[in-house]
Design an enzyme around this catalytic site. Structure first.
Site, PDB file in Angstrom:
ATOM      1  N   SER A  61      -2.605   1.071   0.143  1.00  0.00           N
ATOM      2  CA  SER A  61      -1.173   1.091   0.465  1.00  0.00           C
ATOM      3  C   SER A  61      -0.289   1.513  -0.705  1.00  0.00           C
ATOM      4  O   SER A  61       0.886   1.814  -0.509  1.00  0.00           O
ATOM      5  CB  SER A  61      -0.721  -0.283   0.964  1.00  0.00           C
ATOM      6  OG  SER A  61      -0.707  -1.223  -0.087  1.00  0.00           O
ATOM      7  N   LYS A 102       2.645  -4.305  -4.068  1.00  0.00           N
ATOM      8  CA  LYS A 102       3.728  -3.525  -3.470  1.00  0.00           C
ATOM      9  C   LYS A 102       4.764  -3.198  -4.553  1.00  0.00           C
ATOM     10  O   LYS A 102       4.716  -3.710  -5.665  1.00  0.00           O
ATOM     11  CB  LYS A 102       4.423  -4.300  -2.339  1.00  0.00           C
ATOM     12  CG  LYS A 102       3.508  -4.734  -1.196  1.00  0.00           C
ATOM     13  CD  LYS A 102       2.943  -3.576  -0.403  1.00  0.00           C
ATOM     14  CE  LYS A 102       1.980  -4.062   0.688  1.00  0.00           C
ATOM     15  NZ  LYS A 102       1.331  -2.951   1.399  1.00  0.00           N
TER      16      LYS A 102
END
Length: 205
Positions: A61, A102
């Site tokens: 991700s 993230k």
């Protein structure tokens, strides 16, 4: 008649060798090198225990910034979340508390708007310059948020691989309490060919 005296030569003590033999010198050098190595290892352990930690990346991700199985050095103590930082966080209501990586897009008090048609993320109405994303964003499920007002004490995070990232856009994660942040990712330690500092970027255009 004078007494006859016998004189015997007195042996002078041999001088001690000024220098150690080659084998002894090697042992001394080895001892000091081992001592230095032990001290360095103790220092690293103390740093990782009280200042930061090492953690691995699981998933794609954050491509192209980070890759699956990269090993990261985090800053934990004394860190306050800031926009643009790459962070590792863990929240019990998402994937059983497994750590995820993230990028912070916005912090408490800021507003996020996402325009998929123009591939643009706005924070407080200002478009971000995001050279780190992998590719143009595709429209995601309707359940994914496009307008979020971030509460105080929370952060809004997204993956750099926008089309393959479950992040704060998803109701599965949503905005994250900043106390769930384990630390800021500072360096890639492994693999060696990718080792280096991780840049914090999130600038208005």
């Amino acid at each position: 008649m004078s007494e006859e005296r016998n004189y015997y030569p007195v042996e002078e003590p041999e001088e001690e060798e000024a220098a150690l033999s080659g084998a002894d010198a090697f042992k001394v050098d080895l001892y000091f090198w081992l001592q230095a190595l032990v001290m360095a290892l103790v220092g690293l352990i103390l740093i990782f225990t009280f200042v930061g930690r090492i953690i691995g990346v699981d998933g794609e991700s954050m491509m192209p910034t980070l890759h699956n199985r990269d090993m990261l050095l985090l800053q934990s103590i004394g860190y306050s979340p800031e926009q643009g930082d790459v962070v590792v966080l863990s929240t019990k209501n998402f994937r059983n508390g497994s750590p995820i990586v993230k990028r912070i897009i916005a912090v408490g008090g800021q507003t996020v708007d996402i325009d998929y048609e123009t591939n643009t993320v706005y924070v407080d109405g200002v478009a971000l310059d995001e050279p780190y994303i992998l590719e143009t964003m595709r429209a995601l499920p309707e359940s994914f948020a496009t307008h979020v007002e971030v509460p105080e004490g929370s952060i809004f995070v997204m993956g750099d691989n926008r089309n393959n990232s479950t992040d704060s856009r998803s109701p599965e994660l949503g905005v994250v309490d900043q106390r769930c942040v384990l630390g800021k990712a500072l360096f890639i330690l492994l693999p060696f060919q990718d080792a280096g500092a991780i840049e914090s970027i999130s600038r208005p255009r």
